[in-house]
Motif scaffolding. Structure first.
Motif, PDB file in Angstrom:
ATOM      1  N   GLY A  21       0.783  -1.180  -0.019  1.00 36.67           N
ATOM      2  CA  GLY A  21       0.018  -0.075   0.007  1.00 36.67           C
ATOM      3  C   GLY A  21       0.704   1.315   0.200  1.00 36.67           C
ATOM      4  N   GLU A  22       2.089   1.015   0.062  1.00 39.32           N
ATOM      5  CA  GLU A  22       3.019   2.289   0.301  1.00 39.32           C
ATOM      6  C   GLU A  22       3.683   2.376  -1.033  1.00 39.32           C
ATOM      7  N   ALA A  23       4.075   3.807  -1.487  1.00 35.63           N
ATOM      8  CA  ALA A  23       4.764   3.672  -2.779  1.00 35.63           C
ATOM      9  C   ALA A  23       5.444   5.005  -2.864  1.00 35.63           C
ATOM     10  N   VAL A  24       6.655   5.018  -3.741  1.00 36.51           N
ATOM     11  CA  VAL A  24       7.373   6.382  -4.229  1.00 36.51           C
ATOM     12  C   VAL A  24       7.415   6.321  -5.807  1.00 36.51           C
ATOM     13  N   PHE A  25       7.567   7.336  -6.095  1.00 35.24           N
ATOM     14  CA  PHE A  25       7.891   7.377  -7.795  1.00 35.24           C
ATOM     15  C   PHE A  25       9.098   8.152  -7.988  1.00 35.24           C
ATOM     16  N   VAL A  26       9.852   7.491  -8.825  1.00 29.25           N
ATOM     17  CA  VAL A  26      11.378   8.091  -9.217  1.00 29.25           C
ATOM     18  C   VAL A  26      11.151   8.743 -10.778  1.00 29.25           C
ATOM     19  N   ASP A  27      11.271   9.978 -10.714  1.00 32.47           N
ATOM     20  CA  ASP A  27      11.454  10.768 -12.212  1.00 32.47           C
ATOM     21  C   ASP A  27      10.184  11.109 -12.897  1.00 32.47           C
ATOM     22  N   PRO A  28       9.042  11.502 -12.591  1.00 29.23           N
ATOM     23  CA  PRO A  28       8.075  11.887 -13.237  1.00 29.23           C
ATOM     24  C   PRO A  28       8.048  13.044 -14.448  1.00 29.23           C
TER      25      PRO A  28
ATOM     26  N   ALA B 158      -1.020  11.671 -15.371  1.00 29.63           N
ATOM     27  CA  ALA B 158      -2.123  11.171 -15.369  1.00 29.63           C
ATOM     28  C   ALA B 158      -2.094   9.794 -15.449  1.00 29.63           C
ATOM     29  N   GLU B 159      -1.402   8.828 -15.956  1.00 32.04           N
ATOM     30  CA  GLU B 159      -1.466   7.581 -16.204  1.00 32.04           C
ATOM     31  C   GLU B 159      -1.047   7.033 -14.865  1.00 32.04           C
ATOM     32  N   VAL B 160      -0.143   7.635 -14.248  1.00 33.60           N
ATOM     33  CA  VAL B 160       0.388   7.308 -12.936  1.00 33.60           C
ATOM     34  C   VAL B 160      -0.579   7.514 -11.788  1.00 33.60           C
TER      35      VAL B 160
ATOM     36  N   GLY C 153       6.512  16.499 -14.357  1.00 38.25           N
ATOM     37  CA  GLY C 153       5.359  16.077 -13.985  1.00 38.25           C
ATOM     38  C   GLY C 153       5.345  15.998 -12.377  1.00 38.25           C
ATOM     39  N   ALA C 154       6.394  16.508 -11.742  1.00 37.44           N
ATOM     40  CA  ALA C 154       6.595  16.145 -10.390  1.00 37.44           C
ATOM     41  C   ALA C 154       5.232  16.695  -9.655  1.00 37.44           C
ATOM     42  N   ALA C 155       5.275  18.268  -9.806  1.00 36.15           N
ATOM     43  CA  ALA C 155       4.332  19.063  -9.103  1.00 36.15           C
ATOM     44  C   ALA C 155       2.905  18.814  -9.307  1.00 36.15           C
ATOM     45  N   LYS C 156       2.618  18.255 -10.335  1.00 36.25           N
ATOM     46  CA  LYS C 156       1.214  17.822 -10.559  1.00 36.25           C
ATOM     47  C   LYS C 156       1.009  16.437  -9.846  1.00 36.25           C
ATOM     48  N   LEU C 157       1.924  15.686  -9.775  1.00 34.20           N
ATOM     49  CA  LEU C 157       1.814  14.201  -9.201  1.00 34.20           C
ATOM     50  C   LEU C 157       1.819  14.393  -7.773  1.00 34.20           C
ATOM     51  N   ALA C 158       2.626  15.466  -7.121  1.00 33.51           N
ATOM     52  CA  ALA C 158       2.529  15.692  -5.611  1.00 33.51           C
ATOM     53  C   ALA C 158       1.115  16.463  -5.512  1.00 33.51           C
ATOM     54  N   ALA C 159       0.489  17.186  -6.197  1.00 33.42           N
ATOM     55  CA  ALA C 159      -0.698  18.010  -6.060  1.00 33.42           C
ATOM     56  C   ALA C 159      -1.804  16.968  -5.878  1.00 33.42           C
ATOM     57  N   ALA C 160      -1.686  15.908  -6.803  1.00 33.28           N
ATOM     58  CA  ALA C 160      -2.583  14.673  -6.756  1.00 33.28           C
ATOM     59  C   ALA C 160      -2.577  13.826  -5.487  1.00 33.28           C
ATOM     60  N   THR C 161      -1.363  13.705  -4.902  1.00 31.48           N
ATOM     61  CA  THR C 161      -1.222  12.719  -4.140  1.00 31.48           C
ATOM     62  C   THR C 161      -0.682  12.996  -2.778  1.00 31.48           C
ATOM     63  N   GLY C 162      -0.242  14.268  -2.731  1.00 30.04           N
ATOM     64  CA  GLY C 162       0.331  14.723  -1.428  1.00 30.04           C
ATOM     65  C   GLY C 162       1.661  14.289  -0.918  1.00 30.04           C
TER      66      GLY C 162
END
Length: 206
Positions: free
Chosen positions: A22-29, A34-36, A62-71
């Motif tokens: 249930g935990e995740a990190v993302f490297v280099d968006p 959107a797909e992520v 894509g990092a700022a948008k991914l952060a906004a969507a996930t915290g």
């Protein structure tokens, strides 16, 4: 730990979602995540961190948008902070839309950290950029190297702050000190491993 690759950006940049229990990190968006985000939501994952190997637009756009969507918290190498403004300004020249979100990141120090319940050694591996980082998960036998080293090749050093001697030294002292079986996940194209690069990468066998 599961690893899912997403190919994002006009430069076909590899981004990697690492997840377990249930935990995740993302490297280099590198572009629109959107797909992520869709995958994270469908799997019910909690994205805690976004890890940036280096501050080139095709790795953080894509990092700022991914952060906004996930915290999630964005983290990267302090030595690359000087690149961010010009990379955002020049990104539309390379096929990116103007960045709508404010981008900022928290510096992460080299050394032992923990993500998704796993030990992560953050290695300072300059050369492609001054603040370039490698995220090595020793228990998993994997390392995320950005544009430092590719399958039987190395990253470019002709961008601002690039240095060939630094890059070669980073690979020799940091990457080649990992076990030969360590899988190297690069920012572009296919994965490789330490043992193969020691034997067959011509930049280290001249």
């Amino acid at each position: 730990m599961q690893i899912k690759k997403f190919v994002l950006s006009p430069f076909q940049t590899n981004g990697y979602l690492l997840y377990d229990k249930g935990e995740a990190v993302f490297v280099d968006p590198g572009d629109d995540p959107a797909e992520v985000v869709s995958f994270i939501q469908s799997e019910g994952l909690n994205l805690t961190h976004i890890l940036i190997t280096h501050m080139h637009s095709d790795h953080f756009y894509g990092a700022a948008k991914l952060a906004a969507a996930t915290g999630a918290r964005i983290m990267g190498g302090e030595g690359d902070a000087f690149l961010v403004e010009s990379e955002i300004r020049d990104a539309p020249r390379w096929g990116f839309p103007p960045l709508a979100e404010d981008f900022s990141f928290a510096p992460i120090a080299p050394g032992r950290h923990q993500f998704i319940g796993r030990a992560c050694d953050v290695l300072h591996t300059p050369g492609h950029t001054p603040g370039s980082l490698t995220f090595s998960f020793p228990e998993e036998g994997v390392a995320f190297v950005g544009d430092l080293i590719f399958f039987r090749n190395i990253g470019r050093t002709d961008f601002p702050g690039g240095d060939l001697d630094d890059l070669l030294n980073s690979v020799r002292t940091q990457i080649f000190s990992l076990s030969d079986e360590t899988v190297l996940y690069p920012g572009h194209e296919r994965a490789t491993n330490v043992g193969d690069e020691k034997k067959y990468n011509s930049h280290f066998n001249r």
